[in-house]
Design an enzyme around this catalytic site. Structure first.
Site: not given
Length: 498
Positions: A35, A155, A208, A254, A264
């Site tokens: 990595k 996000r 969080k 919604l 998460c």
């Protein structure tokens, strides 16, 4: 400033590149040599819009390097960010903190000068205090190594923007020095007006967990309403619009559908509940068990809907699944609702083909029993049912007329309620979505209906009158309006709120 970012997965790699983007000298650290080599060569180990460009600029500037050596990291950093994962423990709902502990155990023995160790990983409340004692015992610098917690709110699909232009920065500190250091780290954001909240580490850790729990609750609430809508013939989309106009509620999150997944929300609400149990306050967040249960049930409800549409038995039936990742603009398939549905349909005997623009390779690794690919038309060829389960923009842009020529049966489950249903129905598709009844046949009002015309005109006059426009709280006189069996019109009354 000289920063190290320890852990170069999704969170760490983005944070490292973005900190170099704003001018810091950054060293990324990871135990995985492959990595590290990929990142050093400008090859992102995951798909995230905009990340490759930021990574390339940071490397070219000379402000970003990568290493596997904790000694090099200790010598380099004034501030060390902990960005490793905290997955769910095997056989438990609690968070697995072994990787966070490993960072401290590997780095602390080499910390001989004052520095700040900052956690960004999502951890149970109380972690900072526990680690502080560990660092004080292991680090040659002892108490001169401060700890702070600075939770991330990224996000997937928007991670670069969320890092460079966050909606808030939370700093959980125990002293002025740590606060001042973090203000220097995030100086460009603070100059741009980003809110900066200073608190204690316990509160920062809870922020969080609380944020993710609230978002998960909101999603599961509307999905619970979708189940009730299915039982009553009501429309959950209209319901969401109506309650979303209340500013105390809001319309975001919604959207009824298949529910949440990823690395998460699911594991974080479970870890929050497990930590509450340890603290003796489990009943305070017991509702999160229901949130989790509702979310999981959306997957089984989608499978049940597919079975029902295919006559009760999916054995041997051709099914196309559009989407494998848990959300669009990512290649992350961790706890993906889309893949869970696809795998269950396969388990029940369906011949499933899965398409995803970015996540097909990871989906194939996670579920080798599924046929996963990046060719959409091939996935839909001769399908008897198409399931739209991840709301990629390219699915919204599909031509339903052309796709109808590819499938065997134009039958669609919109598991995200994100496609233009009218356009698909006009193209000959039968469209189903959780909580959305099929639209009734349109019966236009009969032309030349005097009573109906007068009623509609009278109502428009009342709404447009100065008296009605001038007051939201005083009563509006209700004229005697004619009632038509074709166009029923009632009285006009003022809105009232709680």
């Amino acid at each position: 400033m000289r920063l190290t970012v320890i852990g170069t997965g999704y969170l760490g790699a983005v944070h490292a590149a973005c900190m170099a983007e704003i001018g810091h000298d950054v060293l990324g650290v990871d135990v995985d040599p492959e990595k590290v080599a990929d990142l050093a060569a400008g090859r992102p180990p995951f798909y995230e819009p905009g990340f490759e460009d930021v990574l390339t600029r940071a490397l070219d500037s000379g402000r970003l390097r990568f290493t596997t050596d904790p000694r090099e990291a200790a010598a380099h950093g004034e501030v060390h960010f902990i960005c490793v994962g905290t997955p769910q423990q095997a056989g438990s709902r609690a968070a697995d903190l072994r990787y966070v502990d490993a960072v401290v155990d590997g780095l602390a023995p080499h910390l001989s000068a004052p520095c700040l160790l900052v956690g960004k990983s999502t951890v149970p409340v109380g972690t900072t205090a526990r680690l502080a004692a560990r660092v004080a015992r292991l680090a040659p610098a002892g108490a001169r190594v401060e700890l702070a917690w600075n939770p991330e709110f990224l996000r997937e699909g928007f991670a670069v923007d969320d890092t460079l232009r966050p909606d808030r920065i939370v700093a959980g500190v125990t002293g002025r020095a740590a606060d001042e250091t973090l203000r220097r780290v995030y100086a460009p954001m603070l100059e741009a007006g980003v809110p900066y909240l200073v608190t204690d580490p316990n509160t920062a850790e809870l922020v969080k967990s609380a944020a993710n729990s609230f978002l998960a609750t909101k999603i599961s609430f509307i999905n619970a309403m979708a189940e009730i809508c299915d039982a009553t013939g009501a429309d959950v989309a209209t319901l969401a619009d109506a309650i979303g106009h209340d500013t105390r509620i809001g319309r975001q999150f919604l959207n009824a559908g298949l529910g949440f997944g990823g690395g998460c929300l699911p594991k974080d609400i479970r870890a929050f509940g497990a930590r509450a149990q340890e603290l003796g306050v489990g009943p305070a967040v017991a509702f999160l068990d229901q949130v989790d249960e509702i979310n999981q049930r959306q997957r089984s409800r989608t499978v049940a809907l597919a079975r029902r549409l295919l006559g009760g038995d999916v054995t041997g039936r051709r099914v196309a699944v559009l989407g494998a990742t848990f959300k669009p603009n990512s290649d992350d398939v961790r706890d993906s609702p889309a893949l869970a549905v696809a795998a269950e349909l396969h388990q029940q005997g369906a011949r499933v083909r899965v398409h995803d623009p970015e996540g097909a390779a990871r989906a194939a690794l996670a579920h080798p029993e599924l046929h996963c690919g990046a060719n959409l038309l091939m996935a839909c060829q001769d399908a008897e049912l198409v399931l739209h389960l991840t709301e990629w923009s390219e699915y919204r842009e599909l031509d339903p007329v052309k796709l109808a020529r590819v499938v065997r049966t134009p039958l669609l489950i919109d598991g995200r309620d994100a496609l233009p249903h009218d356009a698909w129905r006009a193209a000959g598709w039968t469209v189903k979505a959780l909580g959305r009844p099929a639209p009734p046949p349109q019966e236009p009002r009969r032309a030349g209906d005097p009573a109906g015309d007068r009623a509609v005109e009278a109502l428009r006059t009342v709404i447009a009158s100065p008296a009605a426009a001038g007051s939201q709280t005083s009563a509006v006189p209700s004229p005697a309006l004619p009632i038509s069996p074709v166009s029923p019109v009632g009285t006009v009354s003022p809105a009232s709120g709680a």
